[in-house]
Design a protein around this motif. Structure first.
Motif, PDB file in Angstrom:
ATOM      1  N   ASN A 417       0.812  -1.220   0.000  1.00  0.00           N
ATOM      2  CA  ASN A 417       0.000   0.000   0.000  1.00  0.00           C
ATOM      3  C   ASN A 417       0.845   1.270   0.000  1.00  0.00           C
ATOM      4  O   ASN A 417       0.287   2.360   0.172  1.00  0.00           O
ATOM      5  N   THR A 418       2.121   1.151  -0.165  1.00  0.00           N
ATOM      6  CA  THR A 418       2.961   2.359  -0.157  1.00  0.00           C
ATOM      7  C   THR A 418       2.541   3.330  -1.254  1.00  0.00           C
ATOM      8  O   THR A 418       2.554   4.547  -1.067  1.00  0.00           O
ATOM      9  N   ASP A 419       2.150   2.799  -2.413  1.00  0.00           N
ATOM     10  CA  ASP A 419       1.610   3.641  -3.483  1.00  0.00           C
ATOM     11  C   ASP A 419       0.280   3.043  -3.908  1.00  0.00           C
ATOM     12  O   ASP A 419       0.244   2.073  -4.664  1.00  0.00           O
ATOM     13  N   SER A 420      -0.807   3.631  -3.417  1.00  0.00           N
ATOM     14  CA  SER A 420      -2.134   3.092  -3.743  1.00  0.00           C
ATOM     15  C   SER A 420      -2.452   3.247  -5.222  1.00  0.00           C
ATOM     16  O   SER A 420      -3.355   2.579  -5.733  1.00  0.00           O
ATOM     17  N   TYR A 457      10.348   7.396  -5.349  1.00  0.00           N
ATOM     18  CA  TYR A 457       9.639   7.914  -4.196  1.00  0.00           C
ATOM     19  C   TYR A 457      10.625   8.545  -3.213  1.00  0.00           C
ATOM     20  O   TYR A 457      11.361   7.827  -2.520  1.00  0.00           O
ATOM     21  N   ARG A 470       6.108   8.507   3.020  1.00  0.00           N
ATOM     22  CA  ARG A 470       5.988   9.269   1.773  1.00  0.00           C
ATOM     23  C   ARG A 470       5.969  10.758   2.081  1.00  0.00           C
ATOM     24  O   ARG A 470       5.459  11.208   3.117  1.00  0.00           O
ATOM     25  N   VAL A 473       2.138  14.008   1.160  1.00  0.00           N
ATOM     26  CA  VAL A 473       0.867  13.299   1.022  1.00  0.00           C
ATOM     27  C   VAL A 473      -0.277  14.305   1.110  1.00  0.00           C
ATOM     28  O   VAL A 473      -0.331  15.130   2.020  1.00  0.00           O
ATOM     29  N   TYR A 478      -0.363  15.236  -5.667  1.00  0.00           N
ATOM     30  CA  TYR A 478       0.170  14.044  -5.029  1.00  0.00           C
ATOM     31  C   TYR A 478      -0.693  13.643  -3.830  1.00  0.00           C
ATOM     32  O   TYR A 478      -0.276  13.769  -2.682  1.00  0.00           O
ATOM     33  N   ASN A 480      -1.380  10.810  -2.708  1.00  0.00           N
ATOM     34  CA  ASN A 480      -0.778   9.707  -1.966  1.00  0.00           C
ATOM     35  C   ASN A 480       0.693   9.938  -1.668  1.00  0.00           C
ATOM     36  O   ASN A 480       1.362   9.037  -1.164  1.00  0.00           O
TER      37      ASN A 480
END
Length: 817
Positions: A417-420, A457, A470, A473, A478, A480
Motif C-alpha cells: 500500500n505504499t503507493d495506492s 519515491y 511518503r 501526502v 500528489y 498519496n
C-alpha cells in the motif's frame, strides 16, 4: 389759396393727403430704395435722384453724386482693397443726403485690446453704424451708436468689410469698404535653467536639482528623467546599476511646454559587495578508534575559494592531521580520550570562520557503528537462513525486528500500500539493479526508493526509529505522496537536493520546503553545441552520479538504440562553472568546454577500429575519473576503462578485472572471484597493479557466488569500509557470507557481518533476487531489496505467491553497528 389734396386708396378706404405730405413720403421711399440698390451692388444712386430743390425741414446745401469716388487730399483711391491702413473716407458729399465715412485702422494683434472710432461728416446726428457686408475680425464688434470698433482679436488674418452710416429717420447715408489686418500673438521669451548641469552619483544615490524660469511670472516646472525617478521638487534618485549609466533630468516650463532645460548625470555602479564570509557547515565529526585509520572531512560554504584550514586552539590527538587545503582529518592514533580543538577556515579574500569540535578516540574494540563497526560480527562461522522474522505480509511498512543471528536492527520500509496508485507492486532500492547509486541524503534523513515500474519515491527517514514515510501526502497533484519517474541520486553536499538525469537534462529537486512539493529545476542540458550537440535526442542514458561536494556529474548517452546499442558511444562529464567535456568511444575524440581536446593516442590499438559501445559508466568520488564498461568492441580485453576526465588519458587496467565493482576517491574495487569471495583494489593511476583486500576468506566458497558493492560512505583516503550484498541460490550455504550484508575494510581487510538479506535468490525481479542495496553517506544504514523469503504476498494482491513468478519484494533498512 386752398391746399391741394390727393386721394389715395389704402385697402378699401380712401385717404386724402396734401401735396407737401406726399412729397415727404416719396423722398423717404426713394431713400430706402437707394439703400437697397446700394447693398445689391448698384452704386451712385442717391435718395434724391430725379428730384430738384427738395423741400426739407432744415436747410442744407445741394449735393450731387455723379460718380462713386473717394478722395484723400488730391489723391484718388479706388475702392478699398484692405492694403492701405490709412485714413479712409467716403466720397465727398457733392449732393444732399450723402454721409462721408472715414477711419484710421491700425494693425491688430491677437490677444491685444483694439479700439478705433469710425468718423463721419455730413448728414445730421445722431448716426447709426452697421457692417454693410463682410465681417470684422473675430473678437471685434462695432458700436452701432458711436461707430467704435473694439474688442480683443482672437485669430490672425486680414478681414475685409464695409461700414454703413445713416442718420435715420432722415435719409442721409454713407458707406465705405475697409479692412483690418490681425497679426499672430508673439511668444514670451521664457527660458529655463537647471542646476547642477553635470554630476556623478553612485548607484542608488540621490541628487537635488533646482530650476530657474525667466520671462514669466509662472515659474513652476515639470520634472522628468529617462532613468530612475525624480520628485516634483527636483530630487532625483538613481536606479541600482551594474555598469556606468547616463541619466538625463529635464525641467519643463509649465507656462510654455517648449521651454525646457536638462542636466546630465553619470551613475557609477557600486562596488560589488564582498562575498559572504565562509561558514563551516560541518558540526560534528565521527569518533576515532585507537589503532584504526581515521578519516573525516570538514566542509565550508560561502566566501571565496580556495579555503585554508588550520587548528587555532586546542589540539588533535597525535597521529591525526588536518589537511590545510582540503579540510580532511586523517591518520591513526594510539591514544584514547576526548580532544577538543577549534578549526579556522580562511578564504581567498581573507575572510574566516571558526568552529569548535571534539574528537573522541575510543579504545580499540569499543565502538559500535562506523567506521570500525566494533559491535558487528567478524567471524567465519557458517550461518544458514533462519525463518524470516515476521514483518507482515502485503502490509507491514515500518515493522521492525532484530536479525536473529547478527543482532542488528532491521525495519521494513515499504509494503503493497505504499503507493495506492500502483497497488501490490514490488519496491526496490534501485530499478537499474546497480548498488553504486546514492539513495541516502548526506544526513540520512531522506531516502529515495523505486518500484519495478521505475517510479521513484522521495521519503522521509527517521534515523532514530528507522521508519520512513511518503512526502507531501495530500498536497496538490500528489494525494498519496510525491513520486518521480526514473532513477535519481542525492547530493553529496546539500541534504535537500536530489539530482536526476533524464534524456540529456540534469535537473534537481529541492526539498527544503517540506510542505509544498518541489518541481524539477534545470541544472544543465548536455545537448548543447559544446557537448552532445544541439538537437541530440537521447534514446538511452546511464547516469554516473556525482562526485564529492557535487563538483562533477557524469553520464553515458546513446542516440541510436539502448544500452550497448550502436549509438551508445558518448561519455560526458559536467562541471558547474566549466561546462562539458565529452569522449566519443567510437572515435576516441575528446571535445568540450574545458580540459584537453583532441584524439586519445593509440585509440584503435587499445579499442579496435570502431572503438566500443557503452554498457555502464560511474564517476570516482573525487570527480577525476569515469569508469566506462564496454558492451561490445573488436579487441577489448578488459571489463572497464578508466578515462581521466577532461584529458586524453585513457587507462586500460589489467589483471583480475571481472565481477561487480565500486569506486572511491582514488581507488577502484572489484570482485575478481579469484579466489572466490576476494575483493581487489587498485589506484586509477596505477590500474595494472591490483591488491587483494580480504586477509581471511571462508573455506569452501563455491559458485554461483556474486557480490554488489556500495561505497557512498567513502572518505577521502578510501579507508572506510565499503558495503555489499552477496547472492547465491545454493542451499544449504556451504560457508559464511552467503546471502548476507557485509562490510569490508579496504585497510585491514576485516569483513563485518551485519545481517541476513533474507532473499530467496530466485525472485523474478533482478534487484530483489540479488538483494541490491545502498549504504548511507554516513555509513550508519544500509537499504536493501528483498522478497523476505517469499512472505510479502504476491504482485497480484493475494497473500501467497509462487517464488520466481509473482512474489512481491520490498525495501528494508539495517542499522550498521
Amino acid at each position: 389759396m386752398f391746399p391741394l389734396y390727393v386721394r389715395v386708396c389704402v385697402g378699401t378706404s380712401p385717404k386724402y393727403l396734401t401735396l407737401a405730405r406726399l412729397n415727404v413720403i416719396l423722398v423717404r421711399a426713394l431713400l430706402i430704395l437707394s439703400i437697397i440698390l446700394t447693398g445689391c451692388g448698384v452704386s451712385g444712386v442717391s435718395a434724391y435722384a430725379g428730384t430738384s430743390n427738395p423741400t426739407r425741414t432744415n436747410t442744407r446745401e445741394s449735393r450731387s453724386s455723379t460718380k462713386q469716388e473717394r478722395s484723400t487730399g488730391n489723391r484718388k483711391i479706388l475702392p478699398a482693397t484692405g492694403q492701405e491702413p490709412a485714413v479712409i473716407t467716403s466720397p465727398e458729399p457733392s449732393s444732399p443726403g450723402h454721409i462721408k465715412v472715414q477711419a484710421i485702422l491700425p494693425l491688430a494683434k491677437v490677444g491685444n485690446a483694439y479700439n478705433v472710432v469710425v468718423s463721419v461728416s455730413g448728414g445730421a446726428s445722431p448716426y447709426q453704424f452697421s457692417i454693410l457686408w463682410g465681417a470684422l475680425p473675430p473678437g471685434l464688434i462695432i458700436n452701432p451708436a458711436t461707430g467704435t470698433i473694439s474688442g480683443t482679436p482672437l485669430a490672425p488674418g486680414t478681414y475685409a468689410f464695409a461700414v454703413l452710416a445713416t442718420d435715420l429717420p432722415l435719409g442721409d447715408r454713407g458707406d465705405h469698404r475697409m479692412s483690418i489686418s490681425v497679426a499672430a500673438a508673439t511668444v514670451p521669451g521664457i527660458t529655463v535653467q537647471v542646476s547642477p548641469v553635470n554630476s556623478i552619483i553612485a548607484s542608488g544615490g540621490a541628487q537635488q536639482f533646482s530650476a530657474t524660469v525667466v520671462g514669466t511670472s509662472n515659474v513652476a516646472v515639470n520634472w522628468s528623467a529617462n532613468v530612475g525617478t525624480v520628485s516634483n521638487t527636483g530630487r532625483f534618485t538613481a536606479p541600482a546599476v551594474s555598469t556606468s549609466t547616463t541619466a538625463i533630468v529635464t525641467a519643463t516650463s509649465m507656462a510654455l511646454s517648449s521651454s525646457k532645460a536638462s542636466a546630465t548625470l553619470t551613475i557609477a555602479p557600486s562596488a560589488p559587495p564582498p562575498p559572504p564570509a565562509p561558514t563551516i557547515t560541518t558540526t560534528t565529526i565521527p569518533d576515532a578508534t585507537a589503532g584504526v585509520s581515521y578519516g573525516a572531512t570538514l566542509a565550508a560554504t560561502g566566501g571565496t575559494p580556495p579555503y585554508q584550514w588550520s587548528v587555532v586552539s586546542g589540539s588533535l590527538p597525535s597521529g591525526i592531521q588536518l589537511s590545510n587545503s582540503s579540510g580532511a582529518l586523517s591518520g591513526a592514533t594510539t591514544v584514547s580520550g576526548s580532544f577538543p580543538f577549534n578549526v579556522q577556515v580562511a578564504d581567498a579574500a581573507g575572510q574566516s570562520a571558526q568552529q569548535g569540535f571534539s574528537l573522541v578516540v575510543l579504545s580499540s574494540g569499543g565502538n559500535c557503528g562506523p567506521p570500525t563497526y566494533s559491535c558487528s560480527r567478524t567471524d567465519l562461522k557458517p550461518v544458514q537462513n533462519p525463518p524470516p522474522p515476521k514483518v507482515g505480509n502485503l502490509t507491514g511498512a515500518n515493522t521492525c525486528t532484530t536479525d536473529p543471528d547478527f543482532s542488528n536492527p532491521v525495519c521494513r520500509l515499504t509494503d503493497a500500500n505504499t503507493d495506492s496508485a500502483s497497488p501490490h507492486t514490488t519496491f526496490v532500492v534501485a530499478s537499474s539493479g546497480s548498488a553504486d547509486e546514492n539513495h541516502f541524503n548526506v544526513d540520512s534523513t531522506l531516502i529515495y526508493v523505486q518500484n519495478v515500474a521505475t517510479r521513484g519515491y522521495p521519503m522521509i527517514f527517521d534515523p532514530a526509529t528507522l521508519h520512513a514515510a511518503r512526502m507531501y501526502v495530500g498536497s496538490g497533484s500528489y494525494p498519496n505522496g510525491m513520486r518521480i519517474v526514473g532513477g535519481a541520486f542525492w547530493s553529496r553536499l546539500d541534504p535537500n537536493l536530489l539530482f536526476q538525469i533524464r534524456g540529456t537534462q540534469l535537473t534537481q529537486y529541492d526539498f527544503t520546503d517540506r510542505v509544498n512539493p518541489p518541481s524539477p529545476a534545470a541544472v544543465y542540458d548536455f545537448a548543447n553545441s559544446n557537448c552532445l550537440g544541439t538537437g541530440f535526442t537521447a534514446t538511452w542514458t546511464a547516469w554516473a552520479g556525482g562526485s564529492s561536494r557535487d563538483t562533477v556529474f557524469g553520464a553515458g548517452f546513446s542516440n541510436n538504440g539502448g544500452q550497448g546499442g550502436a549509438g551508445a558511444v558518448y561519455v560526458a562529464a559536467y562541471s558547474p562553472g566549466q561546462g562539458c567535456t565529452l569522449l566519443n568511444t567510437k572515435t576516441g575524440s575528446v571535445t568540450g568546454d574545458w580540459g584537453t581536446v583532441g584524439s586519445i593516442p593509440n585509440w584503435t590499438t587499445v579499442t579496435g577500429t570502431n572503438g566500443f559501445t557503452i554498457h555502464n559508466v560511474k564517476i570516482s568520488k573525487d570527480g577525476n575519473w569515469l569508469v566506462i564498461v564496454p558492451s561490445s568492441c573488436n579487441t577489448c580485453n578488459v571489463s572497464a576503462y578508466f578515462w581521466q576526465i577532461g584529458t586524453l588519458n585513457l587507462v586500460e587496467p589489467s589483471g583480475s578485472l571481472s565481477g561487480h565493482w565500486t569506486e572511491g576517491y582514488t581507488h577502484w574495487i572489484n570482485n575478481s572471484g579469484n579466489p572466490g569471495g576476494q575483493e581487489n583494489s587498485r589506484l586509477f593511476t596505477s590500474a595494472s597493479n591490483n591488491s587483494p583486500i580480504i586477509s581471511g576468506l571462508p573455506t569452501g566458497i563455491v559458485g554461483p557466488f556474486d557480490t554488489h558493492q556500495s561505497w557512498n560512505n567513502v572518505d577521502v583516503n578510501d579507508s572506510y569500509p565499503f558495503l555489499m550484498t552477496t547472492y547465491s541460490p545454493i542451499a544449504p550455504f556451504p560457508t559464511a557470507w552467503y546471502n548476507e550484508i557485509l562490510g569490508i575494510s579496504p585497510i585491514t581487510g576485516t569483513v563485518y557481518r551485519f545481517a541476513h538479506s533474507f532473499i530467496t535468490a530466485r525472485s523474478h525481479r533482478f534487484s530483489t533476487k540479488n538483494g541490491i542495496g545502498s549504504v548511507s553517506q554516513d555509513g550508519k544504514f544500509f537499504l536493501f531489496s528483498s522478497d523476505w523469503m517469499g512472505t510479502l504476498g504476491s504482485e497480484s494482491g493475494v497473500s501467497t505467491c509462487a517464488i520466481g513468478a509473482d512474489c512481491r519484494g520490498d525495501v528494508f533498512v539495517v542499522e550498521l553497528k
